[in-house]
Write an enzyme that holds these catalytic residues in place. Sequence first.
Site, PDB file in Angstrom:
ATOM      1  N   TYR A  68     -25.879 -29.632   3.092  1.00  0.00           N
ATOM      2  CA  TYR A  68     -24.633 -29.680   2.427  1.00  0.00           C
ATOM      3  C   TYR A  68     -23.411 -30.380   2.862  1.00  0.00           C
ATOM      4  O   TYR A  68     -22.704 -31.060   2.421  1.00  0.00           O
ATOM      5  CB  TYR A  68     -24.202 -28.374   1.771  1.00  0.00           C
ATOM      6  CG  TYR A  68     -23.350 -28.251   0.843  1.00  0.00           C
ATOM      7  CD1 TYR A  68     -23.653 -28.991  -0.594  1.00  0.00           C
ATOM      8  CD2 TYR A  68     -21.986 -27.647   0.654  1.00  0.00           C
ATOM      9  CE1 TYR A  68     -22.651 -28.825  -1.623  1.00  0.00           C
ATOM     10  CE2 TYR A  68     -21.132 -27.512  -0.385  1.00  0.00           C
ATOM     11  CZ  TYR A  68     -21.488 -28.124  -1.417  1.00  0.00           C
ATOM     12  OH  TYR A  68     -20.399 -28.164  -2.535  1.00  0.00           O
ATOM     13  N   LYS A  75     -15.414 -28.629   0.653  1.00  0.00           N
ATOM     14  CA  LYS A  75     -15.230 -27.446  -0.247  1.00  0.00           C
ATOM     15  C   LYS A  75     -14.431 -26.221   0.425  1.00  0.00           C
ATOM     16  O   LYS A  75     -13.492 -25.542  -0.083  1.00  0.00           O
ATOM     17  CB  LYS A  75     -16.622 -26.763  -0.710  1.00  0.00           C
ATOM     18  CG  LYS A  75     -17.366 -27.499  -1.700  1.00  0.00           C
ATOM     19  CD  LYS A  75     -16.531 -27.486  -3.083  1.00  0.00           C
ATOM     20  CE  LYS A  75     -17.429 -28.044  -4.110  1.00  0.00           C
ATOM     21  NZ  LYS A  75     -16.837 -28.326  -5.376  1.00  0.00           N
TER      22      LYS A  75
END
Length: 168
Positions: A68, A75
Amino acid sequence: MLHSLAFAPREALEGDFVSTTREAFRVAHDISAYSLVALTREVAPLMTNGGSIVAMTYYGAEKVVPHYNVMGVAKASLEASTRYLAYDLGPKKIRVNCISAGPVQTLAARGISGFTSMLKHYQERAPLKRSCEPAELGATGVFLASDAAAGITGQVIYVDGGYQIMGM
Ligand code: 0WE
């Protein structure tokens, strides 16, 4: 307003995080996190009788999810931005929150290798023995937009089958 947009260059979601280029880092943060600040600034003056802003986030913001990478860092920035926006806009009765969704089979997810094994991981480990349904994310968005959530701002709400509470 729903913020449901993110992008990191494909190559940044493949190798090691340490290899992230300055440009991939910039693009991921610009599109995935700064966009919330820019959109909020434009939409806030239209919310003359209070309002609700919701952004979509993911667990990779707080714990390492292999591959990720820079999206997790972006995020984390999105979630922190949510708190600062909630503080700024609270006096105008505009609430700002995030929904942290478990993995969902979407068009964007289809390009991610190992996505099916990620769903299986949730089925084995999440308290509800599954991730989440798109309709459950929608229902949480409707809740956050409604007066039922009038006292909730600056929060990350997990719609992930309970996965986030687990330590082992
Ligand atoms: O936030 C996301 C993914 C968003 C995303 C997807 C892509 C694919 C195509 C951002 N940028 C791009 N760039 C592309 O070129 N998710 C929560 C889904 C996701 O993505 C992962 C995951 C999960 C979960 C990537 C690696 C590991 C897990």
